[in-house]
Structure formats: structure tokens, C-alpha cells
Motif scaffolding. Structure first.
Motif, PDB file in Angstrom:
ATOM      1  N   VAL A 117      16.072   8.619 -66.253  1.00 39.65           N
ATOM      2  CA  VAL A 117      15.486   9.602 -67.467  1.00 39.65           C
ATOM      3  C   VAL A 117      15.094  11.040 -66.601  1.00 39.65           C
ATOM      4  O   VAL A 117      15.368  12.129 -67.074  1.00 39.65           O
ATOM      5  N   ARG A 118      14.489  10.766 -65.794  1.00 36.88           N
ATOM      6  CA  ARG A 118      13.649  12.090 -64.979  1.00 36.88           C
ATOM      7  C   ARG A 118      14.835  12.911 -64.069  1.00 36.88           C
ATOM      8  O   ARG A 118      14.816  14.138 -64.483  1.00 36.88           O
ATOM      9  N   GLU A 119      15.720  12.179 -63.461  1.00 38.67           N
ATOM     10  CA  GLU A 119      16.822  12.705 -63.005  1.00 38.67           C
ATOM     11  C   GLU A 119      17.827  13.552 -63.957  1.00 38.67           C
ATOM     12  O   GLU A 119      18.322  14.643 -63.701  1.00 38.67           O
ATOM     13  N   LEU A 120      17.859  13.154 -65.221  1.00 36.39           N
ATOM     14  CA  LEU A 120      18.768  13.707 -66.213  1.00 36.39           C
ATOM     15  C   LEU A 120      18.013  14.673 -67.015  1.00 36.39           C
ATOM     16  O   LEU A 120      18.781  15.942 -67.269  1.00 36.39           O
ATOM     17  N   THR A 121      16.769  14.760 -67.051  1.00 29.60           N
ATOM     18  CA  THR A 121      15.849  15.652 -67.822  1.00 29.60           C
ATOM     19  C   THR A 121      15.131  16.717 -66.742  1.00 29.60           C
ATOM     20  O   THR A 121      15.092  17.978 -67.289  1.00 29.60           O
ATOM     21  N   GLU A 122      14.639  16.281 -65.774  1.00 34.73           N
ATOM     22  CA  GLU A 122      13.843  17.010 -65.212  1.00 34.73           C
ATOM     23  C   GLU A 122      14.416  17.574 -63.621  1.00 34.73           C
ATOM     24  O   GLU A 122      14.402  18.813 -63.151  1.00 34.73           O
ATOM     25  N   GLY A 123      15.284  16.525 -63.078  1.00 30.65           N
ATOM     26  CA  GLY A 123      16.237  16.898 -61.861  1.00 30.65           C
ATOM     27  C   GLY A 123      15.939  15.894 -60.809  1.00 30.65           C
ATOM     28  O   GLY A 123      14.929  15.210 -61.020  1.00 30.65           O
ATOM     29  N   ILE A 124      16.942  15.865 -60.133  1.00 33.20           N
ATOM     30  CA  ILE A 124      16.967  14.955 -58.873  1.00 33.20           C
ATOM     31  C   ILE A 124      15.817  15.421 -57.646  1.00 33.20           C
ATOM     32  O   ILE A 124      15.902  16.684 -57.414  1.00 33.20           O
ATOM     33  N   ALA A 125      15.034  14.619 -57.441  1.00 34.33           N
ATOM     34  CA  ALA A 125      14.061  15.146 -56.457  1.00 34.33           C
ATOM     35  C   ALA A 125      14.451  15.980 -55.254  1.00 34.33           C
ATOM     36  O   ALA A 125      15.406  15.613 -54.731  1.00 34.33           O
ATOM     37  N   GLY A 126      13.605  17.136 -55.092  1.00 37.21           N
ATOM     38  CA  GLY A 126      14.152  18.150 -53.943  1.00 37.21           C
ATOM     39  C   GLY A 126      15.147  19.001 -54.159  1.00 37.21           C
ATOM     40  O   GLY A 126      15.557  19.652 -53.177  1.00 37.21           O
ATOM     41  N   SER A 127      15.678  18.895 -55.365  1.00 40.62           N
ATOM     42  CA  SER A 127      16.812  19.761 -55.555  1.00 40.62           C
ATOM     43  C   SER A 127      17.018  20.849 -56.654  1.00 40.62           C
ATOM     44  O   SER A 127      17.606  21.784 -56.824  1.00 40.62           O
ATOM     45  N   GLY A 128      15.952  20.273 -57.698  1.00 40.33           N
ATOM     46  CA  GLY A 128      16.322  20.946 -58.886  1.00 40.33           C
ATOM     47  C   GLY A 128      17.401  20.900 -59.922  1.00 40.33           C
ATOM     48  O   GLY A 128      17.724  21.414 -60.782  1.00 40.33           O
ATOM     49  N   VAL A 129      18.378  20.026 -59.386  1.00 39.93           N
ATOM     50  CA  VAL A 129      19.774  19.641 -59.810  1.00 39.93           C
ATOM     51  C   VAL A 129      19.554  18.729 -60.901  1.00 39.93           C
ATOM     52  O   VAL A 129      18.964  17.451 -60.597  1.00 39.93           O
ATOM     53  N   ARG A 130      19.808  18.552 -62.221  1.00 34.55           N
ATOM     54  CA  ARG A 130      19.742  17.590 -63.140  1.00 34.55           C
ATOM     55  C   ARG A 130      21.269  16.989 -63.399  1.00 34.55           C
ATOM     56  O   ARG A 130      22.099  17.565 -63.352  1.00 34.55           O
TER      57      ARG A 130
END
Length: 306
Positions: A117-130
Motif C-alpha cells: 500500500v505504501r509503495e502504491l500510494t506514497e512511493g517506493i523508498a528512495g525514489s518518489g516513484v509510486r
């Protein structure tokens, strides 16, 4: 109250699905696994060259199915999209357990859905990419405990966000078991599920059953490891189209090793449009192939994000 319009979550931001163009619906720019030691996809310049070669033959979008922990290099993706003009969609999720160190799996036992959920909504750590989809995997004709754990987490993340779930099927098997778990038990709508590698087990009866459910069937090729099924793909797709399921078909290249890139001497992403598309046009007709490459992925990856 009006709902938000459906968009595809790309690495540069959300995209109007009508702007995707031709879509390679299942591929990899970066991929690193202990099962493919020495064949890693991890060279940024070669990834840029591959995308440029894909764009040169008309490619508009690539959906990277590389999930959590397998060298996605998410931070590199926006610049690659900017440099080549090819839109990129990134994935969260988790592959089969054999691709991971045991300590990484143990560290995620209690919070896997939260990671998705975090990677879909906030972004993949260290990238800003969702991420724009969730990738999980079954086994050979089976769903082991790891597959059930990751699919439960994927279903939870889907219900929280609306994200589509893409599934690796080992040698193309186990699709009906996946649908039983995701749709019947975990209540994920079938049209939010993309079932990969189904050309690798060319069982037309199973393929029709899957299509009848409302799920998408992602055919991928060429495939060095499964070359014997590549030549069956046009007939399989034509049979599904003739049965009324053209709207359920997707096409991807699934480049998983460095040597498979076109810029390294392999078929790579451009092969989908240079060679696979003309062959499919003979079997399915130009309009159906256009639907498979443009309209279907636009529908499959577009979400009213929550």
C-alpha cells in the motif's frame, strides 16, 4: 459525489489511459535474482537504449513487473521515461520465495500488505516513484504457503487502493487456483487480475475458463526458456478472440536477462512490434491486434485510485 477518473499510475505521475499508446504489458527494464546470477538486468544505459529501440518501432508504454526486492531501480525510471518518451509503470509486490534471501522474507512477515500500500500510494523508498500494480506469483500447478501469503497481502492492498494484481504463473500453470483464491476467497474482482505466462501452458479449455471469469490473460514471448510454446501463441489468441474474449488479451515481452535485450543481441522489447505483431495480425486481424496492444492495457491498468 463524483468518483475520480480512472488513471494509470506511471513513474512520472498518473496518466490518462488514452495516452498510453502501444503497451508492452509485461516486461522488465531491471531485474536481479539469485536464480539468474550473472544475467542481471541492472545497466541503466542499456535500459535507456532498449527503451529507445522500442520507441523507434512505435512503442508507447512499458509495464515493468519487477516487484519488491529484485533490483527495480525505481529511482532511475522517471529519467529513463523522460529521455526516451516511453511511459513506464512500476510494480510493487513479491515474487516466489526462491528469489529472496530468507532474512528478507522473515523481515516482512507482519507488514507485507502495508509495504504494498505504501509503495502504491506514497512511493517506493528512495525514489518518489509510486507503483501502478501489484506483482505476485504462484508455483507449478500449485499455490504454496508463500504464494498464499503474498496473494492475501496483494488482495488487502488492492482493496485499500484499487490497484490491479498481476500474477506470474510457473510454466503457465495454476491459473484457476489463483482465481479461486483471489476472486472467490479474497473477493478481488476478476477484471482487476492479470494472469501472466498463459501461453506457456497452451490449454485452450483452461484459457477459455480464465477469460470467461473476466480476468486478463497476459501472453508473453518470445521466450528462450519456453520457446516450444511461442509458435502456439497466435492460435491460442485467435481461438480466444473467436470465442468472444479479444477484450481480455494482453501482450508482453518479459525480458528477464541481460542477453535477451535487443541491444545485447537478443529479441528484446522491439521484437514484439517488429515480428510478433505481424504474425498476430495474420491470425487475429489488424483491429484485434490494435485492441490487444492499445485498448486492453488501457483498461487493465487504469484505476479509480483510493
Amino acid at each position: 459525489m463524483n468518483s475520480a477518473p480512472a488513471t494509470v499510475r506511471g513513474v512520472q505521475g498518473d496518466i490518462d489511459p488514452g495516452q498510453l499508446g502501444i503497451v508492452d504489458a509485461h516486461d522488465h527494464l531491471f531485474f536481479r535474482s539469485p536464480l539468474l546470477a550473472g544475467q542481471e538486468l541492472d545497466d541503466v544505459d542499456l535500459a535507456r537504449q532498449e527503451l529507445a529501440a522500442y520507441a523507434a518501432v512505435g512503442g508507447g508504454t512499458v509495464v515493468q513487473w519487477t516487484p519488491y526486492g529484485l533490483g527495480r531501480r525505481a529511482a532511475e525510471l522517471p529519467a529513463l521515461a523522460e529521455a526516451t518518451g516511453v511511459r513506464i509503470v512500476a510494480a510493487t509486490g513479491m515474487h516466489q520465495s526462491a528469489h529472496y534471501a530468507p532474512q528478507l522474507l522473515a523481515a516482512r512477515k507482519t507488514d507485507l500488505a502495508e509495504v504494498f500500500v505504501r509503495e502504491l500510494t506514497e512511493g517506493i523508498a528512495g525514489s518518489g516513484v509510486r507503483a501502478g500494480l501489484i506483482k505476485v506469483a504462484g508455483g507449478f500447478h500449485s499455490l504454496d504457503a508463500h504464494a498464499r501469503w503474498t496473494m492475501r497481502a496483494a488482495a488487502e492492498a488492492h482493496h485499500a487502493t484499487g490497484a490491479p494484481i498481476a500474477v506470474h504463473h510457473e510454466l503457465g500453470t495454476g491459473a484457476l487456483d489463483v482465481l479461486d483464491l483471489l476472486c472467490e476467497e479474497l473477493e478481488v474482482p476478476a477484471h482487476r487480475i492479470l494472469l501472466g505466462h498463459l501461453n506457456r501452458s497452451p490449454d485452450f479449455v483452461v484459457q477459455r475458463d480464465v477469460a470467461r471469469s473476466g480476468a486478463y490473460l497476459a501472453f508473453d514471448g518470445p521466450s528462450r526458456a519456453n520457446h516450444a510454446t511461442d509458435w502456439r501463441m497466435p492460435d491460442a489468441m485467435a481461438a480466444l478472440a473467436e470465442a468472444g474474449f479479444a477484450h481480455r488479451l494482453l501482450l508482453g515481452g518479459d525480458t528477464t536477462t541481460a542477453g535477451a535485450r535487443s541491444v545485447s543481441g537478443g529479441p528484446g522489447m522491439p521484437y514484439l512490434l517488429r515480428r510478433v505483431r505481424p504474425r498476430l495480425t495474420e491470425a487475429l486481424g489488424k483491429d484485434v491486434v490494435e485492441q490487444v496492444l492499445v485498448a486492453n492495457p488501457a483498461a487493465a491498468f487504469a484505476v479509480e485510485w483510493r
